[in-house]
Design a protein around this motif. Structure first.
Motif, PDB file in Angstrom:
ATOM      1  N   UNK A  44       0.815  -1.210   0.000  1.00 56.09           N
ATOM      2  CA  UNK A  44       0.000   0.000   0.000  1.00 56.09           C
ATOM      3  C   UNK A  44       0.852   1.263   0.000  1.00 56.09           C
ATOM      4  N   UNK A  45       1.782   1.359   0.951  1.00 57.92           N
ATOM      5  CA  UNK A  45       2.554   2.580   1.083  1.00 57.92           C
ATOM      6  C   UNK A  45       3.385   2.915  -0.144  1.00 57.92           C
ATOM      7  N   UNK A  46       4.208   1.966  -0.635  1.00 56.82           N
ATOM      8  CA  UNK A  46       4.966   2.283  -1.839  1.00 56.82           C
ATOM      9  C   UNK A  46       4.066   2.603  -3.014  1.00 56.82           C
ATOM     10  N   UNK A  47       2.869   1.930  -3.074  1.00 57.28           N
ATOM     11  CA  UNK A  47       1.954   2.194  -4.175  1.00 57.28           C
ATOM     12  C   UNK A  47       1.532   3.646  -4.199  1.00 57.28           C
ATOM     13  N   UNK A  48       1.193   4.170  -3.040  1.00 56.89           N
ATOM     14  CA  UNK A  48       0.799   5.570  -2.927  1.00 56.89           C
ATOM     15  C   UNK A  48       1.980   6.478  -3.233  1.00 56.89           C
ATOM     16  N   UNK A  49       3.134   6.111  -2.699  1.00 63.66           N
ATOM     17  CA  UNK A  49       4.317   6.944  -2.894  1.00 63.66           C
ATOM     18  C   UNK A  49       4.738   6.974  -4.359  1.00 63.66           C
ATOM     19  N   UNK A  50       4.595   5.846  -5.037  1.00 67.13           N
ATOM     20  CA  UNK A  50       4.918   5.794  -6.475  1.00 67.13           C
ATOM     21  C   UNK A  50       4.006   6.740  -7.244  1.00 67.13           C
ATOM     22  N   UNK A  51       2.716   6.726  -6.904  1.00 66.97           N
ATOM     23  CA  UNK A  51       1.756   7.622  -7.556  1.00 66.97           C
ATOM     24  C   UNK A  51       2.132   9.082  -7.324  1.00 66.97           C
ATOM     25  N   UNK A  52       2.490   9.402  -6.085  1.00 69.97           N
ATOM     26  CA  UNK A  52       2.851  10.779  -5.746  1.00 69.97           C
ATOM     27  C   UNK A  52       4.138  11.215  -6.431  1.00 69.97           C
ATOM     28  N   UNK A  53       5.094  10.291  -6.517  1.00 72.35           N
ATOM     29  CA  UNK A  53       6.358  10.624  -7.188  1.00 72.35           C
ATOM     30  C   UNK A  53       6.134  10.916  -8.667  1.00 72.35           C
ATOM     31  N   UNK A  77      -5.659   9.692  -7.459  1.00 71.28           N
ATOM     32  CA  UNK A  77      -5.621   8.258  -7.162  1.00 71.28           C
ATOM     33  C   UNK A  77      -4.989   8.017  -5.794  1.00 71.28           C
ATOM     34  N   UNK A  78      -3.915   8.745  -5.515  1.00 71.75           N
ATOM     35  CA  UNK A  78      -3.268   8.627  -4.204  1.00 71.75           C
ATOM     36  C   UNK A  78      -4.175   9.172  -3.106  1.00 71.75           C
ATOM     37  N   UNK A  79      -4.888  10.242  -3.411  1.00 71.37           N
ATOM     38  CA  UNK A  79      -5.795  10.854  -2.430  1.00 71.37           C
ATOM     39  C   UNK A  79      -6.922   9.904  -2.054  1.00 71.37           C
ATOM     40  N   UNK A  83      -4.231   9.180   1.315  1.00 71.06           N
ATOM     41  CA  UNK A  83      -3.013   9.934   1.597  1.00 71.06           C
ATOM     42  C   UNK A  83      -3.323  11.418   1.799  1.00 71.06           C
ATOM     43  N   UNK A  84      -2.972  11.937   2.968  1.00 69.48           N
ATOM     44  CA  UNK A  84      -3.296  13.325   3.318  1.00 69.48           C
ATOM     45  C   UNK A  84      -2.584  14.330   2.424  1.00 69.48           C
ATOM     46  N   UNK A  85      -1.318  14.053   2.108  1.00 62.91           N
ATOM     47  CA  UNK A  85      -0.561  14.967   1.255  1.00 62.91           C
ATOM     48  C   UNK A  85      -1.172  15.093  -0.116  1.00 62.91           C
ATOM     49  N   UNK A  86      -1.599  13.960  -0.687  1.00 66.62           N
ATOM     50  CA  UNK A  86      -2.232  13.968  -2.003  1.00 66.62           C
ATOM     51  C   UNK A  86      -3.595  14.659  -1.944  1.00 66.62           C
ATOM     52  N   UNK A  87      -4.323  14.456  -0.854  1.00 69.78           N
ATOM     53  CA  UNK A  87      -5.617  15.118  -0.681  1.00 69.78           C
ATOM     54  C   UNK A  87      -5.447  16.630  -0.639  1.00 69.78           C
ATOM     55  N   UNK A 104     -15.311  24.230  -6.308  1.00 66.51           N
ATOM     56  CA  UNK A 104     -15.183  24.580  -4.888  1.00 66.51           C
ATOM     57  C   UNK A 104     -15.632  23.457  -3.958  1.00 66.51           C
ATOM     58  N   UNK A 105     -16.644  22.730  -4.378  1.00 65.66           N
ATOM     59  CA  UNK A 105     -17.143  21.637  -3.543  1.00 65.66           C
ATOM     60  C   UNK A 105     -16.093  20.530  -3.412  1.00 65.66           C
ATOM     61  N   UNK A 106     -15.493  20.170  -4.540  1.00 59.41           N
ATOM     62  CA  UNK A 106     -14.452  19.137  -4.525  1.00 59.41           C
ATOM     63  C   UNK A 106     -13.213  19.643  -3.782  1.00 59.41           C
ATOM     64  N   UNK A 107     -12.893  20.918  -3.972  1.00 58.73           N
ATOM     65  CA  UNK A 107     -11.744  21.505  -3.277  1.00 58.73           C
ATOM     66  C   UNK A 107     -11.941  21.404  -1.770  1.00 58.73           C
ATOM     67  N   UNK A 108     -13.143  21.752  -1.331  1.00 57.32           N
ATOM     68  CA  UNK A 108     -13.440  21.671   0.101  1.00 57.32           C
ATOM     69  C   UNK A 108     -13.302  20.239   0.603  1.00 57.32           C
ATOM     70  N   UNK A 109     -13.854  19.291  -0.148  1.00 56.40           N
ATOM     71  CA  UNK A 109     -13.840  17.890   0.276  1.00 56.40           C
ATOM     72  C   UNK A 109     -12.420  17.388   0.529  1.00 56.40           C
TER      73      UNK A 109
END
Length: 270
Positions: A44-53, A77-79, A83-87, A104-109
């Protein structure tokens, strides 16, 4: 005796074996659970990190042609994986309309999800405050608006300070407190936020939240706000000129000059 002794010995061996086998089974069970958890986290973790990279490379144009749209797809996808950083980044991209249509609605979410996980900034907290204050992207809630504006102000956001000044002055979502409102206005004004400088000029010209009228200080702040491009301050400054004597006007303009220097140097102002 020998036979009995052998039987006893075998019996002891069986008991020892049963105890050892029970321990081994427990050990294997625990090992399997730990292994499965480690494998799950490992995937899970590397998967998210790969997406973010990958997303960062497209976002900044590192080794590839800059492409905000591709960056956004990867960050989202990472969000969605939590993942808080991706969100946080997704929320910002939705808010700015960067790589995706402004929403704006999606931004708020996404910004709200990130903030609840501890990933926020003065600006994102102000955006959340504005959303709750205006009912834009979420239900209007002044108490929650005050909460997020306050966090934003603590992190140094001048616009949030100015809005809090207004809310305390007017008693919107909080008990009316002109003195506290004045503190927020003055703090934002010292951060060189033009609208707050105008509001500070109003306070000094009326004595509201300050305790006494000081037209020299009022003119000084209006002069600064006008110089910083806040148009309403131009008319207010010119009106104050009619209320000041020649000597007071000279003093007020000298004060404005000193005020400008102190703002630039970060020293304490009037």
């Amino acid at each position: 005796m020998i036979i009995v002794q052998k039987v006893t010995s075998c019996s002891r061996i069986d008991m020892s074996f049963n105890k050892n086998s029970s321990f081994i089974l427990r050990f294997i069970t625990i090992f399997c659970i730990v292994f499965l958890l480690s494998v799950t986290c490992g995937f899970t973790t590397p998967g998210v990190q790969v997406l973010k990279n990958k997303a960062r490379k497209y976002y900044q144009g590192i080794g590839v042609k800059q492409n905000y749209t591709k960056a956004f797809v990867l960050y989202r996808r990472a969000a969605e994986k939590g993942d808080a950083g991706a969100q946080y980044i997704c929320g910002g991209m939705y808010f700015r309309g960067l790589g995706v249509k402004k929403d704006n609605r999606a931004a708020f979410k996404y910004l709200y999800r990130a903030a609840l996980q501890g990933k926020s900034s003065g600006r994102s907290e102000r955006i959340l405050g504005e959303a709750f204050f205006q009912g834009n992207g979420t239900l209007k809630n002044l108490s929650k608006a005050i909460h997020w504006y306050s966090l934003s102000a603590e992190h140094g956001d001048s616009e949030a300070m100015n809005t809090l000044g207004y809310l305390y002055f007017m008693g919107r979502g909080v008990e009316r407190n002109e003195e506290k409102g004045a503190e927020y206005f003055l703090q934002a004004a010292k951060n060189n936020f033009p609208q707050a400088q105008f509001n500070t000029g109003i306070m000094y010209s009326t004595g509201s939240g300050i305790g006494e009228i000081d037209l020299v200080a009022a003119y000084g702040w209006m002069n600064i706000a006008a110089a910083n491009g806040y148009r309403p301050a131009v008319a207010a400054r010119d009106y104050l000129e009619n209320l000041l004597t020649g000597k007071e006007l000279s003093e007020a303009q000298q004060f404005a000059g000193k005020l400008q220097k102190t703002l630039e140097s970060g020293k304490k102002t009037r």
